[in-house]
Write a protein that holds these residues in place. Structure first.
Motif, short mmCIF file in Angstrom:
data_model
loop_
_atom_site.label_atom_id
_atom_site.label_comp_id
_atom_site.label_asym_id
_atom_site.label_seq_id
_atom_site.Cartn_x
_atom_site.Cartn_y
_atom_site.Cartn_z
N GLY A 230 29.43 27.56 -34.55
CA GLY A 230 28.95 27.42 -33.34
C GLY A 230 28.99 29.06 -32.68
N ALA A 231 29.27 29.11 -31.48
CA ALA A 231 29.04 30.57 -30.77
C ALA A 231 30.21 31.30 -31.13
CB ALA A 231 28.76 30.36 -29.39
N ARG A 232 29.99 32.85 -30.90
CA ARG A 232 30.89 33.73 -31.05
C ARG A 232 31.91 33.62 -32.00
NH1 ARG A 232 31.40 36.00 -25.74
NH2 ARG A 232 33.92 36.25 -26.13
N PRO A 233 31.38 33.73 -33.30
CA PRO A 233 32.29 33.80 -34.29
C PRO A 233 32.90 34.84 -34.61
CG PRO A 233 29.83 33.57 -35.11
CD PRO A 233 29.80 33.53 -33.63
N ALA A 237 36.56 34.92 -35.55
CA ALA A 237 37.12 35.75 -36.66
C ALA A 237 38.41 36.84 -36.32
CB ALA A 237 36.12 36.52 -37.66
N HIS A 238 38.16 37.71 -35.47
CA HIS A 238 38.85 38.61 -34.93
C HIS A 238 40.16 38.15 -34.24
CE1 HIS A 238 40.46 41.77 -32.09
NE2 HIS A 238 40.04 42.65 -33.18
N ALA A 239 40.05 36.95 -33.57
CA ALA A 239 41.24 36.28 -33.17
C ALA A 239 42.18 35.86 -34.27
CB ALA A 239 40.80 35.32 -32.00
N ARG A 240 41.39 35.13 -35.12
CA ARG A 240 42.34 34.77 -36.43
C ARG A 240 42.96 35.86 -37.45
NH1 ARG A 240 45.13 32.98 -39.29
NH2 ARG A 240 45.21 30.98 -40.47
N GLY A 241 42.13 36.93 -37.31
CA GLY A 241 42.97 38.04 -38.09
C GLY A 241 42.13 37.93 -39.47
N VAL A 242 41.13 37.60 -39.79
CA VAL A 242 40.63 37.31 -41.13
C VAL A 242 40.51 38.75 -41.53
CG1 VAL A 242 39.67 35.10 -40.37
CG2 VAL A 242 38.35 37.18 -40.19
N LYS A 243 40.60 38.77 -43.21
CA LYS A 243 40.47 40.08 -43.77
C LYS A 243 38.86 40.19 -44.34
CE LYS A 243 44.30 40.92 -42.60
NZ LYS A 243 44.80 41.48 -41.51
N LEU A 244 38.07 39.08 -44.23
CA LEU A 244 36.61 39.27 -44.64
C LEU A 244 36.00 38.60 -43.73
CD1 LEU A 244 36.84 37.67 -48.41
CD2 LEU A 244 36.31 39.77 -47.58
N HIS A 271 42.81 45.07 -39.98
CA HIS A 271 43.54 45.09 -38.69
C HIS A 271 42.70 46.21 -37.69
CE1 HIS A 271 45.96 47.77 -40.83
NE2 HIS A 271 46.04 48.63 -39.64
N ARG A 272 42.54 47.34 -38.27
CA ARG A 272 41.95 48.29 -37.46
C ARG A 272 40.65 47.91 -36.87
NH1 ARG A 272 43.80 50.53 -41.99
NH2 ARG A 272 45.73 51.95 -42.14
N ASP A 273 40.03 46.86 -37.37
CA ASP A 273 38.57 46.63 -36.73
C ASP A 273 38.41 45.81 -35.69
OD1 ASP A 273 36.67 47.86 -38.78
OD2 ASP A 273 37.79 46.42 -40.17
N GLN A 274 37.84 46.23 -34.41
CA GLN A 274 37.84 45.55 -33.36
C GLN A 274 36.39 44.49 -33.34
OE1 GLN A 274 40.24 45.68 -31.08
NE2 GLN A 274 41.15 46.79 -32.60
N VAL A 275 36.37 43.74 -32.35
CA VAL A 275 34.96 42.73 -32.43
C VAL A 275 33.68 43.61 -32.36
CG1 VAL A 275 33.87 41.14 -30.95
CG2 VAL A 275 36.59 41.05 -31.08
N GLU A 276 34.04 44.71 -31.93
CA GLU A 276 32.31 45.56 -31.95
C GLU A 276 32.05 46.13 -33.28
OE1 GLU A 276 35.16 45.95 -29.85
OE2 GLU A 276 34.06 45.26 -28.14
N LEU A 278 33.06 44.39 -36.04
CA LEU A 278 32.76 43.14 -36.90
C LEU A 278 31.34 42.76 -36.59
CD1 LEU A 278 35.87 43.01 -37.04
CD2 LEU A 278 35.68 40.40 -36.61
N ILE A 279 30.91 42.82 -35.24
CA ILE A 279 29.51 42.64 -35.03
C ILE A 279 28.44 43.62 -35.67
CG2 ILE A 279 27.74 42.69 -33.29
CD1 ILE A 279 30.10 41.43 -31.28
N ALA A 280 28.79 44.97 -35.52
CA ALA A 280 28.03 46.23 -36.31
C ALA A 280 27.94 45.89 -37.73
CB ALA A 280 28.71 47.40 -36.04
N ARG A 281 29.02 45.37 -38.43
CA ARG A 281 29.21 45.33 -39.76
C ARG A 281 28.45 43.82 -40.18
NH1 ARG A 281 34.19 46.77 -42.85
NH2 ARG A 281 33.14 46.66 -44.50
N GLY A 282 28.55 43.02 -39.41
CA GLY A 282 27.95 41.62 -39.56
C GLY A 282 26.53 41.62 -39.53
N ARG A 283 25.85 42.44 -38.83
CA ARG A 283 24.29 42.45 -38.48
C ARG A 283 23.98 42.83 -39.75
NH1 ARG A 283 23.98 45.16 -32.43
NH2 ARG A 283 24.00 43.25 -31.30
N ASP A 284 24.49 43.94 -40.68
CA ASP A 284 23.63 44.19 -42.12
C ASP A 284 23.77 42.99 -43.01
OD1 ASP A 284 23.16 46.71 -41.40
OD2 ASP A 284 25.14 47.44 -42.13
N LEU A 285 24.94 42.00 -42.77
CA LEU A 285 25.29 40.92 -43.64
C LEU A 285 23.93 40.01 -43.24
CD1 LEU A 285 28.84 40.48 -43.65
CD2 LEU A 285 27.54 41.64 -45.33
N GLU A 286 23.65 39.74 -42.05
CA GLU A 286 22.81 38.71 -41.44
C GLU A 286 21.14 39.13 -42.05
OE1 GLU A 286 23.35 38.73 -37.25
OE2 GLU A 286 25.45 38.88 -37.25
#
Length: 313
Positions: A230-233, A237-244, A271-276, A278-286
């Motif tokens: 769904g939306a805003r994954p 993920a940040h709220a859940r504190g995942v490491k991947l 834990h140092r990574d913020q939502v922003e 995660l979004i930036a790094r995730g775009r490369d994966l996408e």
């Protein structure tokens, strides 16, 4: 380009016009590979690549064979097969293979490698995935013809114009969803589109739309499915504190983000990574997973069964 080990000379690459790809899906039984290879050999085909897979639990067999037509009987032209002759060769093989396929209860698909798939790309406001696909297409990495870009926003219009691709702005609201989708489907049919790519298209397709393109709509989801559908994954993920974190490309079905998975990639975070971040790094994966999925589909390397895929090398 392949090299002849005995003489050291360079063998010319077989032209796309002379290559064909055969995909097979059937109940597993002894002698399947031999039966297919013997039929190809009997018609003079030169097998370039062959790969098979068995699902022992389901008793299912899968195979991909890429073969050259140029060495078939009566092919005497020094420049290879004419298009008319190549079509005749394919037609003859298809007729003979249909008899074998019926005997062995095979589902099968046969393609000429040079035929370029007609593609439509849908996107919304995020342009990183579509920009990557357009670059790869223009550089020859994706063997397809992108015939239209459809969006419910205008942000991609200039990018479409830069690449000389038709752009259609079709806004979507809850009140106009049915009308908008009918217009989309009419356009796709008129352009003879064979593959639909959702490059961060932030709308849910209806069952009617999905049914028109079975195993021919590829989506990218910005999480490592089945986690965080769904939306805003990234926020989840940040709220859940995942490491991947990850990204997933998959075929679209009527179940949201639950279609057969084609490709996935992950990146480690902390834990140092913020939502922003995660979004930036995730775009490369996408970008990576979507372009791979599209290329593999265009090269006829994917077979779907159940809610899974076999992706051949």
């Amino acid at each position: 380009m392949p090299q002849n080990q005995q003489t050291g000379t360079i063998k010319p690459r077989v032209p796309d016009t002379e290559r064909a790809v055969l995909l097979i899906d059937c109940p597993d039984q002894k002698g399947l590979v031999a039966r297919v290879v013997v039929l190809l050999y009997s018609q003079g085909a030169n097998i370039l690549h062959a790969e098979q897979h068995q699902d022992h639990e389901l008793g299912q067999f899968f195979m991909r064979v890429e073969w050259a037509q140029a060495s078939l009987p009566n092919s005497t032209s020094p420049t290879g097969l004419s298009d008319t002759r190549a079509k005749s060769v394919i037609s003859t093989f298809a007729r003979d293979f249909a008899i074998l396929a019926e005997e062995l209860h095979m589902r099968w698909q046969l393609y000429r490698a040079h035929q370029r798939t007609r593609v439509a790309i849908f996107c919304s406001q995020y342009l990183h995935c579509i920009a990557d696909l357009l670059h790869r297409s223009s550089s020859g990495e994706l063997p397809c013809e992108i015939v239209v870009i459809i969006s419910n926003h205008r942000e991609v219009e200039k990018l479409a114009a830069f690449h000389g691709i038709r752009f259609e702005y079709i806004p979507v609201t809850p009140a106009t969803r049915a009308e908008a989708e009918a217009k989309q489907l009419e356009l796709l049919e008129s352009l003879k589109v064979e593959l639909v790519v959702l490059a961060r298209y932030m709308q849910i397709l209806t069952e009617t739309f999905v049914a028109r393109y079975p195993a021919a709509i590829i989506n990218v989801h910005h999480s490592f499915l089945p986690a965080f559908i769904g939306a805003r994954p990234y926020h989840a993920a940040h709220a859940r504190g995942v490491k991947l974190i990850g990204a997933t490309s998959h075929y679209v079905t009527t179940e949201l983000d639950d279609g057969p998975i084609i490709e996935q990639e992950v990146a480690r975070i902390s834990h140092r990574d913020q939502v922003e971040d995660l979004i930036a790094r995730g775009r490369d994966l996408e970008r990576i997973v979507l372009s791979r999925a599209v290329r593999w589909h265009l090269e006829h390397r994917i077979l779907c069964y159940g809610n899974k895929t076999v992706v051949f090398d």
